[in-house]
Scaffold this motif. Structure first.
Motif, mmCIF file in Angstrom:
data_model
loop_
_atom_site.group_PDB
_atom_site.id
_atom_site.type_symbol
_atom_site.label_atom_id
_atom_site.label_comp_id
_atom_site.label_asym_id
_atom_site.label_seq_id
_atom_site.Cartn_x
_atom_site.Cartn_y
_atom_site.Cartn_z
ATOM 1 N N CYS A 248 43.061 111.799 13.920
ATOM 2 C CA CYS A 248 44.052 111.803 14.998
ATOM 3 C C CYS A 248 44.881 110.526 14.842
ATOM 4 C CB CYS A 248 43.334 111.861 16.343
ATOM 5 S SG CYS A 248 42.445 110.346 16.732
ATOM 6 N N GLU A 250 44.715 107.793 16.079
ATOM 7 C CA GLU A 250 43.929 106.544 16.062
ATOM 8 C C GLU A 250 43.588 106.140 14.633
ATOM 9 O OE1 GLU A 250 43.104 104.704 18.787
ATOM 10 O OE2 GLU A 250 44.350 106.143 19.895
ATOM 11 N N HIS A 255 38.182 113.944 13.736
ATOM 12 C CA HIS A 255 37.615 114.862 14.726
ATOM 13 C C HIS A 255 37.156 116.109 13.993
ATOM 14 C CE1 HIS A 255 38.640 112.778 18.410
ATOM 15 N NE2 HIS A 255 39.815 112.484 17.891
ATOM 16 N N CYS A 310 36.856 108.863 21.700
ATOM 17 C CA CYS A 310 38.132 108.514 21.068
ATOM 18 C C CYS A 310 39.216 108.306 22.130
ATOM 19 C CB CYS A 310 38.542 109.626 20.113
ATOM 20 S SG CYS A 310 39.969 109.153 19.131
ATOM 21 N N CYS A 312 42.160 108.949 22.044
ATOM 22 C CA CYS A 312 43.187 109.994 22.073
ATOM 23 C C CYS A 312 42.874 111.069 23.106
ATOM 24 C CB CYS A 312 43.350 110.634 20.698
ATOM 25 S SG CYS A 312 42.102 111.862 20.313
HETATM 26 ZN ZN ZN Z 1 41.103 110.956 18.494
#
Ligand code: ZN
Ligand code: ADP
Length: 433
Positions: A248, A250, A255, A310, A312
């Motif tokens: 993602c 980040e 994931h 996370c 996100c």
């Molecule tokens: Zn993430």
């Protein structure tokens, strides 16, 4: 920000409930295949006794050898009329295997890919150049269908023909690339040759890097040289292909889509589960695949579950960058070495060019490891002292990593053969191999 917000951010309890229900269904479904029926019987497992996710550990692992034993059709759980696609692993490690998909499987896969690409920032307005092989290799068609579902203009350029690829990038303002990392490094020398600076002369924004292990240094080099943000893409033919796990924004771990796969990490020798945060072999169960469900498939890929949530907002677990396959490891002078250890050292040294290869030999009954390293032209043609000093720096850095002294041979750019497919990092000439 999300392709499917309700699924990507599903609370963990709900995700586990969904997984449990899907696991029960998929195990029942698998048991209707010729292979699993007898396999489960042989291992004495009762498909009705699966109540929780944890109960999966009573089921036997499925290995690549099982896929070969059941080749070609024994894993099917649908009529032959209902399969629409055959893929086959690229056979990096021996005889190929056959993986079948129904129309729904193909759609689910495309949707997963669109989810991954969207997560990384790809949008309908993008121009996507898909620079990996089409055909039996799943990378090409996997990304292709995902990008079309997302709505991006998709250029199925496939692999190879680097100069033509660069023309397409210029003419159509390509903004997204899917490319094998070792090939991306190679392409840099072609940019040089044709006098194009990707950062200033092109419109690239994002690169999806996948299909082979690569280090964070390699990613950084590609990001800088191409002027892109690069995302790690992980998958394997046995689980569709790409789309299994993806970074993602980040850019810290990938994931792994738990609505579609049940994830376990086991100790590669004892095959017992390891606690989150410890390295082990990734084992995956397909939760929704129709044509060919696989239960506890041993990927042989080594990774770790990252435990922190996370930022996100996605709740699906993250796995660390893949260290390599258990069978990539080689033993030299009694030391276990992974190609990625060598790559990590090399790519952290700025003078090192874009390709390398490890050769293993037996000299007077002893193992030797020679690391051939391409260096940039100006360095290769520069003064001998500088070259010697660089060789010593690399040797010392490698020794720090692998704990014995390898031979280091600095070679001209372009002298190590490079194919547009997965890189061959190790050549083993030793007597026992
Ligand atoms: Zn993430
Ligand atoms: P083959 O097993 O013949 O290489 P595949 O094309 O299915 O066929 O390759 C899948 C394998 O490629 C994975 O099991 C893994 O070892 C490697 N791989 C794929 N993506 C990545 C990645 N992002 N990082 C590291 N390794 C990867």
């Amino acid at each position: 920000m999300y392709w499917e917000q309700d699924i990507e951010t599903m609370p963990i309890a709900a995700l586990q409930a969904l997984q449990t229900q899907r696991l029960q269904q998929v195990v029942r479904r698998a048991a209707t295949s010729q292979y699993y029926r007898t396999f489960f019987e042989r291992h004495g497992v009762e498909i009705e006794s699966l109540y929780s996710l944890d109960d999966v550990k009573h089921f036997p692992f499925t290995t690549k050898q099982d896929l070969r034993d059941g080749y070609p059709y024994e894993f099917l759980t649908v009529e032959r009329d209902d399969i629409v696609r055959l893929h086959s692993s690229s056979g990096t490690t021996g005889q190929a295997t056959a993986i079948f998909h129904t129309r729904n499987d193909i759609h689910d896969w495309a949707n997963l890919m669109a989810r991954c690409m969207y997560m990384a920032g790809a949008r309908k307005s993008d121009v996507f150049q898909n620079m990996t092989g089409y055909g039996m290799f799943t990378g090409g068609l996997g990304f292709h269908y995902g990008a079309e579902l997302l709505g991006a203009l998709t250029l199925p350029t496939g692999s190879g023909n680097s100069k033509r690829q660069i023309h397409f990038m210029q003419d159509f303002h390509t903004s997204l690339l899917h490319i094998i990392p070792s090939y991306a490094l190679h392409l840099l020398s072609v940019f040089n040759e044709v006098g194009i600076d990707p950062v200033n002369d092109l419109h690239l924004r994002i690169a999806f890097l996948g299909a082979e292990p690569h280090t964070n240094y390699t990613r950084q080099r590609i990001e800088e040289a191409f002027g892109v943000k690069a995302f790690n893409s992980y998958g394997l033919s046995e689980m569709y292909g790409p789309g299994v796990a993806f970074e993602c924004p980040e850019q810290h771990g990938m994931h792994i889509w738990e609505d579609r796969f049940l994830v376990e990490i086991v100790h590669p020798q004892t095959l017992q589960p390891v606690p989150d945060g410890e390295e082990g072999e990734l084992v995956l169960t397909t939760l929704t695949r129709e044509a060919m469900p696989l239960i506890r498939y041993r990927t042989r890929d080594l990774t770790t579950i990252l435990t922190e949530p996370c930022p996100c907002g996605r709740t699906h677990k993250r796995i660390a960058r893949i260290k390599g396959r258990t069978d990539d490891m080689f033993i030299v002078k009694g030391v276990n070495v992974f190609p990625m250890q060598v790559e990590k050292v090399l790519m952290s040294i700025p003078e090192v060019g874009t390709n390398y290869q490890v050769e293993l030999d037996t000299v007077e009954e002893m193992d030797t490891m020679t690391v051939k390293v391409e260096v940039y032209n100006e360095i290769f043609l520069g003064d001998v002292k500088g070259l010697k000093a660089l060789q010593q720096t690399i040797t010392a850095a490698l020794k720090g990593e692998v704990l014995f002294t390898p031979k280091v041979s600095l070679v001209e750019p372009g002298s190590i053969p490079k194919s547009p497919g997965k890189a061959i990092r190790v050549i083993d000439h030793r007597k026992t191999h």
